[in-house]
Design an enzyme around this catalytic site. Structure first.
Site, PDB file in Angstrom:
ATOM      1  N   LYS B  78       0.852  -1.196   0.000  1.00 18.65           N
ATOM      2  CA  LYS B  78       0.000   0.000   0.000  1.00 18.65           C
ATOM      3  C   LYS B  78       0.887   1.245   0.000  1.00 18.65           C
ATOM      4  O   LYS B  78       1.912   1.277   0.694  1.00 18.65           O
ATOM      5  CB  LYS B  78      -0.900  -0.026   1.246  1.00 18.65           C
ATOM      6  CG  LYS B  78      -1.955   1.076   1.279  1.00 18.65           C
ATOM      7  CD  LYS B  78      -2.861   0.970   2.519  1.00 18.65           C
ATOM      8  CE  LYS B  78      -3.936   2.050   2.515  1.00 18.65           C
ATOM      9  NZ  LYS B  78      -4.845   1.954   3.676  1.00 18.65           N
ATOM     10  N   SER B 158      -9.963   2.289   2.712  1.00 12.85           N
ATOM     11  CA  SER B 158      -9.007   2.948   1.858  1.00 12.85           C
ATOM     12  C   SER B 158      -8.049   2.006   1.144  1.00 12.85           C
ATOM     13  O   SER B 158      -7.439   2.402   0.145  1.00 12.85           O
ATOM     14  CB  SER B 158      -8.171   3.936   2.687  1.00 12.85           C
ATOM     15  OG  SER B 158      -7.346   3.239   3.598  1.00 12.85           O
ATOM     16  N   SER B 182     -10.417   0.193   6.980  1.00 10.02           N
ATOM     17  CA  SER B 182      -9.759   0.269   5.675  1.00 10.02           C
ATOM     18  C   SER B 182      -9.093  -1.015   5.204  1.00 10.02           C
ATOM     19  O   SER B 182      -8.683  -1.103   4.046  1.00 10.02           O
ATOM     20  CB  SER B 182      -8.702   1.382   5.680  1.00 10.02           C
ATOM     21  OG  SER B 182      -9.309   2.635   5.553  1.00 10.02           O
TER      22      SER B 182
END
Lengths: 493, 490
Positions: B78, B158, B182
């Site tokens: 990420k 997210s 998330s």
């Protein structure tokens, strides 16, 4: 009452009382910063002592420096203050280029040290007590350099993240001299403890001064805060100017605006930096990157035991053990090195069979320290070793030199001519104790000055005139003890 | 060798260990898959050269017999994780082309275990969002589509890039982070497994901060076992993070397959919201039935302060964010828009550098911390937070784990909620409670909606009891049987 009245300032409409509270920022004497582990040091090139944490790079986190916490605890103990076993760090949010994180990590709500108090000496030796509201740990910001380029400000982050202790006093001071004396006392305590080197020139100890004025005994007035004043002289000048300014405004029918002001040491005036309306809303909240700081009670107890003798205790001991006056003891303890010097001189004197510690103190405070401070030096810069002060006092105790001659000897010592007994030999300064010779001189003087002789018989204190004449006649080498003895015998007093 | 990307992490590690294929081979297979899947926009930066270099180094280690736990396994990272020498942006324009000189603690652990980095994964800007639409690089498209529709769906957020990449076989597993859901909500939306471990399990050092007291890293993976393997390597104490827990990390994979008989599972009545979609309710009942069949005892429990969790979260998280994001000021790195004076430079930089959602949260956070509002909002929210934690503490006296839905719906179309922040925030309604309480929460795919989209269930555990969650999730995964896979339309 007179003491209080002395401190009042006179306005056109009557007397005013100044009320002063101080926030002292003392840099922790630590080799590493408060949360980043980066080095702390004076004189490094710009931005050479900056870690990723100090520069607030993405994803960086603070880790508390245990040594700095220990110094804050030591300082708290030195201020006779409550040590809070649980404290917390908060973020103080504001934007400025020398504050990379956009917030300063400080302790707002729960400081590491709570209430304490400090006994402070005035110049005349009298004392007063100043309450300490709190001591907390916080990060320093970096430095903005506005003078390197006409169109840009440069930022040096070397100082960013350095550990500071902020010591907040109660509004317990009533004149500029008291404020300066308080700062001196705090500096002395911190230096004893080793928590801060107290170097005001480098900005390692500086003060924000809160000033307000009121009619004696009335409610507190509105205060102004003068930021970052970094010498005793400036503290006093800033207060004196600011108090006058406030009195004038009020006497002209105006009102004091609560604001932050700066002291201009060139113009000797304060000027507005920002008003209450412009004051930042710092949006304090607990720093979620740091856990509450929990101290172990045993650890605090260990620190307590490891503390050196503190100034107040040392002062009492010097008075008790050596019979020093409060004033002399007070001067002696301002730096622990002074007291150490004094005590090693006394020890040397005792080893040589002497005993007059008070006389040692006289030479240290009145001669040595005065000369040193005239040159801006402290005891560690003394050209005279403590043993030589002992030697000089021994010469006096043995009647080898008079106090007047001793001063001359001291001048030679100051000039680096070596041990006092050698100086006496070299310069032929030995005192005249030959009573036969002295008796002759004195008899002649009395005979030549009958009026003075009668006056002394009336008023024995006037004997000093004859002593002076004898000294003059002997070139100062007469032993004053013998002179007095013979004079008294011959004048029948 | 496209079959190599279909493998689970566990199967791939076994294959690498038995030398059925090399790390370079499986890495190249993934690089090819990523190139073919750019339509998904899952990766914001592909690092194929670095990947091959790391894969070759791994093959050399295997040849000399000192392979680590993840040796040779290609992973996606990420973009919230700072990676040394590799652009790290948090998918924000304000960070721009920032290339860190340091490596996050979690990724350092992964590389130490021998893993290979394929690139940086898309996400909502600064991890603020539930649909991946706030990314400066544009939204990620969910590999899944509703039956009979070509309408692009969000993968959730997210960690939308992480979830989409795992679901589309663009990596064997991915790092992700979870501040309010998330990891779990995108895992739920993409038919993948995600776990947010106990707060403090994974170091936050080197991860761009959103809300420090809530942020936790965790994996998104294809199976429960894969998630357990990844978490074992990601977790561990770190002196550089003061909130990191100094506890041992068990071999989480050893919990997968453990008997769950006798475990007590709590079903919180407060999570059965008014208007809960019937298929979500049915999914939840299915999960209950699986656990009952596996010998668990089902217990009705109450978490009375649940309804205050979402409002409290949307005060605390923005408050911390408003402060954490103050460092993006254009002074030292990243974007800078000059103005005629300092204030204007700040204003221009931050106005152009931050996206709308991030600005919204900075404004909310600044407001709730400001003088006069602090007590009414921030302080109150902290009190709610404590009550929520107490609710869980009380519940865990009666049960060993809690079962809830992961999200109130299946994946929704891109653009559907982007004008309605409150509707978007409601996605987090089942997940924020564990962040507020610091508890571990795991989402696993449990079924499909009527139009064929994956749906997830969430297991919540005691502090540091991720092991029990892996055991329970393993049992449910087994009961569920083979999950459908998204059609490769890209």
């Amino acid at each position: 009452m007179t003491e209080t009245a002395d401190k009042l300032i006179q306005g056109r409409t009557g007397p005013w009382e100044i009320v002063l509270g101080l926030e002292i920022h003392a840099q922790v004497a630590s080799k590493a910063k408060l949360f980043s582990g980066a080095a702390v040091g004076f004189g490094a090139g710009p931005n050479e002592q900056v870690s990723l944490v100090d520069a607030a790079m993405p994803g960086m986190l603070p880790v508390i420096n245990r040594f700095c916490v220990e110094q804050a605890v030591r300082a708290g103990l030195g201020l006779n203050a409550q040590i809070n076993l649980k404290s917390r760090f908060d973020r103080k949010n504001y934007f400025y280029p020398d504050l990379p994180q956009g917030y300063q990590i400080s302790q707002f709500k729960d400081p590491i040290v709570g209430e304490g108090e400090v006994e402070v000496e005035r110049d005349d030796g009298s004392t007063f007590v100043v309450g300490v509201e709190r001591l907390h740990l916080e990060q320093d910001a970096g430095k903005s350099l506005h003078d390197q380029d006409p169109n840009a400000t440069y930022v040096d982050l070397n100082r960013a993240g350095t550990a500071l202790m902020e010591i907040v006093s109660r509004p317990d001071m009533r004149c500029a001299e008291e404020a300066a004396a308080y700062v001196k006392k705090i500096r002395t305590i911190l230096r004893y403890i080793g928590a801060c080197d107290g170097d005001m020139e480098k900005g390692n100890l500086r003060a924000d001064v809160n000033v307000s004025v009121r009619r004696p005994g009335a409610e507190l007035g509105t205060r102004c805060e003068i930021k970052n004043v970094n010498s005793y002289r400036h503290i006093q000048q800033a207060i004196e100017y600011e108090a006058r300014r406030q009195v004038e405004i009020i006497e002209d029918g105006g009102k004091i605006d609560q604001e932050t002001r700066l002291f201009d040491s060139g113009k000797l005036e304060t000027r507005s930096m920002r008003s209450k309306e412009e004051a930042h809303d710092y949006r304090y909240f607990p720093d979620p990157d740091l856990l509450p700081l929990i101290l172990d009670a045993d650890w605090v107890e260990q620190i307590k035991k490891s503390l050196p003798e503190l100034p107040d205790a040392k002062k009492k001991r010097l008075q008790g053990q050596y019979g020093l006056s409060a004033y002399d003891a007070g001067v002696m303890i301002i730096e622990s090195a002074r007291a150490d010097y004094f005590e090693s001189a006394v020890a040397a004197l005792k080893a040589a069979g002497g005993s007059d510690a008070k006389l040692v103190a006289n030479y240290v405070t009145n001669e040595l320290l005065q000369r040193l401070s005239a040159d801006g030096h402290e005891i560690d810069a003394s050209p005279i070793p403590a043993a030589d002060i002992a030697g000089l006092v021994k010469l006096r105790e043995d009647g080898v030199v008079s106090s007047k001659i001793a001063k001359e000897v001291f001048d030679h010592m100051w000039a680096g001519e070596g041990a006092p007994y050698q100086i006496v030999e070299t310069h032929g300064l030995k005192q005249e104790s030959d009573t036969g010779a002295l008796e002759g001189i004195i008899a002649a003087l009395i005979a030549a000055n009958p009026a003075q002789a009668d006056a002394v018989k009336e008023k024995p204190q006037a004997i000093g005139w004859f002593v002076g004449q004898v000294m003059k006649a002997t070139g100062g080498k007469a032993n004053p003890g013998s002179v007095n003895e013979i004079l008294k015998a011959k004048l029948g007093i | 060798m496209s079959g190599l990307t279909d493998l689970t992490l566990k199967a791939a590690l076994d294959g690498l260990a038995s030398k059925a294929f090399s790390s370079e081979e499986i890495t190249r297979a993934h690089i090819a898959a990523i190139e073919a899947a750019r339509a998904l926009n899952a990766y914001v930066l592909e690092t194929p050269e670095k990947a091959i270099e790391m894969a070759r180094a791994s093959d050399a280690r295997r040849a000399s017999g000192d392979a680590g736990a993840l040796d040779g396994a290609p992973l996606g990272i990420k973009d919230l994780f700072c990676t040394e020498g590799v652009r790290s942006t948090a998918c924000s324009n304000i960070i721009g082309n920032f290339v860190p000189t340091y490596e996050s603690s979690v990724t350092t652990r992964l590389w130490r275990a021998g893993a290979v980095m394929l690139g940086k994964l898309n996400m909502d800007e600064f991890a603020m969002g539930s649909s991946n639409e706030s990314s400066a690089f544009g939204p990620v498209t969910n590999p899944w589509r509703a039956k009979g529709s070509n309408r692009p769906l969000t993968p959730g957020g997210s960690s939308g890039g992480s979830a989409a990449a795992v679901a589309a076989d663009l990596c064997l597993g991915a790092t992700a982070t979870d501040t309010g859901g998330s990891i779990r909500q995108p895992a739920g939306f993409t038919g993948t497994v995600g776990i947010k471990p106990t707060y403090g399990r994974c170091s936050r050092w080197g991860i761009v901060a959103f809300a420090s007291s809530l942020d936790q890293a965790g994996p998104i993976a294809k199976t429960v076992e894969d998630a357990a393997i990844l978490l074992t390597s990601m977790a561990g104490h770190d002196v550089k993070d003061s909130t990191s827990l100094s506890v041992d990390v068990p071999d989480f994979a050893s919990f997968v397959g453990k008997d769950v008989k006798g475990l007590r599972i709590g079903i919180p009545g407060e999570y059965r919201l008014d208007g809960l979609q019937p298929e979500i309710a049915a999914l939840w009942d299915q999960g209950v039935a699986w656990l009952k069949d596996a010998g668990c005892e089902i217990v009705d429990i109450s978490l009375p302060h649940t309804k205050y969790a979402l409002p409290a979260y949307y005060i605390i998280a923005p408050a911390e964010a408003s402060s954490n994001l103050a460092r993006y000021d254009g002074m030292r790195f990243g974007r800078r828009e000059e103005g005629t004076n300092l204030t204007e430079t700040y204003e221009n930089t931050r106005a152009s550098g931050f996206g709308a959602e991030v600005k919204r949260r900075i404004l909310i956070g600044t407001y709730v911390l400001s003088a006069g509002y602090y007590d009414a909002y921030y302080l109150k929210a902290l009190k709610v937070r404590r009550r929520i934690a107490e609710d869980f503490t009380a519940a865990f006296h009666k049960v060993d784990a809690i079962l809830t839905p992961t999200a109130p719906s299946a994946a929704f179309p891109i653009g559907e909620k982007s004008d309605d922040p409150v509707a978007m925030y409601l996605n987090d309604v089942f997940t924020v409670t564990t962040n507020l309480a610091g508890l571990p929460g795991l989402s696993l795919p449990a079924g499909q909606s009527s139009d064929g989209l994956p749906l997830g269930l969430q297991l919540i555990g005691r502090p540091l009891d991720e092991g029990t969650l892996f055991s329970l999730a393993g049992a449910m995964e087994k009961a569920r049987g083979v999950m459908a896979r998204p059609d490769r339309w890209w």
